[in-house]
Design an enzyme around this catalytic site. Structure first.
Site, PDB file in Angstrom:
ATOM      1  N   CYS A 119     -16.333   1.838   0.819  1.00  0.00           N
ATOM      2  CA  CYS A 119     -15.172   0.987   1.093  1.00  0.00           C
ATOM      3  C   CYS A 119     -14.714   1.108   2.539  1.00  0.00           C
ATOM      4  O   CYS A 119     -14.042   0.207   3.036  1.00  0.00           O
ATOM      5  CB  CYS A 119     -14.033   1.310   0.134  1.00  0.00           C
ATOM      6  N   ASP A 155     -17.316   7.423  -1.061  1.00  0.00           N
ATOM      7  CA  ASP A 155     -15.998   7.251  -0.430  1.00  0.00           C
ATOM      8  C   ASP A 155     -15.634   8.587   0.205  1.00  0.00           C
ATOM      9  O   ASP A 155     -16.251   9.623  -0.100  1.00  0.00           O
ATOM     10  CB  ASP A 155     -14.950   6.817  -1.484  1.00  0.00           C
ATOM     11  N   ARG A 210     -13.801  -8.328   2.008  1.00  0.00           N
ATOM     12  CA  ARG A 210     -12.368  -8.080   1.765  1.00  0.00           C
ATOM     13  C   ARG A 210     -11.578  -9.344   2.111  1.00  0.00           C
ATOM     14  O   ARG A 210     -10.644  -9.723   1.402  1.00  0.00           O
ATOM     15  CB  ARG A 210     -11.867  -6.908   2.621  1.00  0.00           C
ATOM     16  N   ARG A 213       0.894  -1.170   0.000  1.00  0.00           N
ATOM     17  CA  ARG A 213       0.000   0.000   0.000  1.00  0.00           C
ATOM     18  C   ARG A 213       0.923   1.208   0.000  1.00  0.00           C
ATOM     19  O   ARG A 213       1.706   1.411   0.943  1.00  0.00           O
ATOM     20  CB  ARG A 213      -0.903   0.018   1.224  1.00  0.00           C
ATOM     21  N   HIS A 260      -7.462   0.874  -6.275  1.00  0.00           N
ATOM     22  CA  HIS A 260      -7.673  -0.001  -5.107  1.00  0.00           C
ATOM     23  C   HIS A 260      -8.412  -1.260  -5.576  1.00  0.00           C
ATOM     24  O   HIS A 260      -9.572  -1.498  -5.241  1.00  0.00           O
ATOM     25  CB  HIS A 260      -8.491   0.762  -4.066  1.00  0.00           C
ATOM     26  N   GLN A 263     -10.279  -3.880  -3.214  1.00  0.00           N
ATOM     27  CA  GLN A 263     -11.560  -3.385  -2.703  1.00  0.00           C
ATOM     28  C   GLN A 263     -12.692  -3.699  -3.674  1.00  0.00           C
ATOM     29  O   GLN A 263     -13.768  -4.162  -3.284  1.00  0.00           O
ATOM     30  CB  GLN A 263     -11.467  -1.864  -2.494  1.00  0.00           C
TER      31      GLN A 263
HETATM   32  N1   CP Z   1     -11.178  -0.015   2.546  1.00  0.00           N
HETATM   33  C1   CP Z   1      -9.920  -0.121   2.979  1.00  0.00           C
HETATM   34  O1   CP Z   1      -8.999  -0.383   2.221  1.00  0.00           O
HETATM   35  O2   CP Z   1      -9.768   0.073   4.316  1.00  0.00           O
HETATM   36  P1   CP Z   1      -8.386   0.256   5.081  1.00  0.00           P
HETATM   37  O3   CP Z   1      -7.810   1.578   4.661  1.00  0.00           O
HETATM   38  O4   CP Z   1      -8.763   0.244   6.538  1.00  0.00           O
HETATM   39  O5   CP Z   1      -7.473  -0.866   4.713  1.00  0.00           O
HETATM   40  N1  NVA Z   2      -9.931   6.832  -1.223  1.00  0.00           N
HETATM   41  C1  NVA Z   2      -9.540   6.381   0.105  1.00  0.00           C
HETATM   42  C2  NVA Z   2      -9.771   4.920   0.237  1.00  0.00           C
HETATM   43  C3  NVA Z   2      -9.427   4.354   1.588  1.00  0.00           C
HETATM   44  C4  NVA Z   2      -9.587   2.864   1.661  1.00  0.00           C
HETATM   45  C5  NVA Z   2      -8.093   6.739   0.345  1.00  0.00           C
HETATM   46  O1  NVA Z   2      -7.266   6.531  -0.552  1.00  0.00           O
HETATM   47  O2  NVA Z   2      -7.780   7.227   1.426  1.00  0.00           O
END
Ligand code: CP
Ligand code: NVA
Length: 303
Positions: free
Chosen positions: A262, A223, A290, A105, A132, A135
């Site tokens: 998400c 989101d 997930r 990530r 992502h 997700q």
């Molecule tokens: N939706 C998601 O990826 O959540 P986290 O940021 O908690 O991993």
């Molecule tokens: N768009 C959000 C998604 C978090 C899972 C971010 O990137 O922070």
């Protein structure tokens, strides 16, 4: 030599492979529920690199590996030599000697590309500023568990044209559903990804009218308005105010439309409590999936 099976972005897959991964996810979910999971990842280790915070991605990958007999190692940039400037390329070469797969990530999609280029084990995209995909695999799985095939359905997005929206665009093309995105002009998805969708025959529209996007939709998505790393929070809050998903907006969707997010959610900003906790919301099933979707992804990557 067989090619390493990376899970990077949904546009890189054909529909059949994505369907195979979802089928794997479904069968692993059922096996777990029936108490007949097999330790198919025994002796396998997933390394997870987090350069941004996570709750769901971190815990669901870890629990998923453990359910199937595998192990995880969690690294952050701050606590590893990545934080002192060791390159992703060198890190990839080293981690490939220890681990069977690497999840990352990161803010920077280029780091994902470098991992792909230098790792000799599968690399999984656990979110970048661009996308992502894990997700959206869970989201498609969740939609289909509740309502059947997503193909031909209308999915709406109201808010920032962000990383999660980009993976919805990829999914719309690959799974064959209509996607209507409502975003402020300055926060629309990049022209390149929209052009890609058009070139692939995708049915994607972008508007700045949330009600128009949601009208008659089968699924409505929200989101956060301020993603991890976004610096312009105040400006975004103002721009995105008309895109909040509240009960009035949901009323424009089909009567049996679902709501997804998400998570993490900022209740009262992009979505109201009434929608989050209302009868159309499937956010907890979505969060649970997930775990199952990623078991499918891991099973596919690890062969
Ligand atoms: N939706 C998601 O990826 O959540 P986290 O940021 O908690 O991993
Ligand atoms: N768009 C959000 C998604 C978090 C899972 C971010 O990137 O922070």
């Amino acid at each position: 030599m067989t090619a390493v099976k990376h899970f990077l972005d949904l546009d890189r897959f054909d529909t059949k492979t994505l369907r195979d991964i979802l089928d794997l996810a479904g069968s692993l979910k059922r096996a777990h529920a029936d108490g007949v999971s097999k330790p198919v990842f025994a002796g396998k280790t997933l390394v997870m690199i987090f350069e941004k915070p996570s709750t769901r991605t971190r815990v669901s990958f870890q629990v998923g590996m453990q359910h199937l007999g595998g192990q995880v190692v969690v690294m952050s940039d701050a606590e590893s030599q990545l934080g002192r400037g060791e390159s992703i390329a060198d890190t990839a070469r080293v981690l490939s000697r220890y681990a069977d797969a690497i999840m990352i990530r990161t803010d920077d999609p280029k780091k994902l590309e470098d991992l792909e280029a230098y790792a000799t084990v599968p690399v999984i995209n656990g979110l970048t500023n661009y996308s992502h995909p894990c997700q959206i695999m869970a989201d498609v799985m969740t939609y289909e568990e509740h309502r059947g095939p997503i193909k031909g359905r209308v999915v709406a997005w109201s808010g920032d044209g962000n990383n999660v929206a980009n993976s919805w665009i990829h999914a719309a093309v690959r799974f064959g559903f209509t996607l209507r995105l409502a975003c402020p002009d300055s926060l629309k998805p990049a022209p390149e990804i929209l052009q890609w969708a058009v070139s692939e025959g995708g049915d994607i529209t972008v508007t700045d009218d949330a009600a128009a996007a949601v009208d008659g939709a089968d699924l409505v998505n929200a989101d956060t308005w301020v993603s991890m790393g976004d610096a312009d929070a105040d400006a975004r809050m103002k721009l995105l105010e008309p895109f909040r998903v509240d009960q009035a907006l949901m009323a424009g969707a089909k009567a049996d439309a679902l709501f997804m997010h998400c998570l993490p959610a900022h209740r009262g900003e992009e979505v109201t409590d009434e929608v989050m906790d209302g009868p159309q919301s499937v956010i907890w099933d979505e969060a649970e999936n997930r775990l199952h979707a990623q078991k499918g992804i891991l099973a596919w990557c690890l062969g």
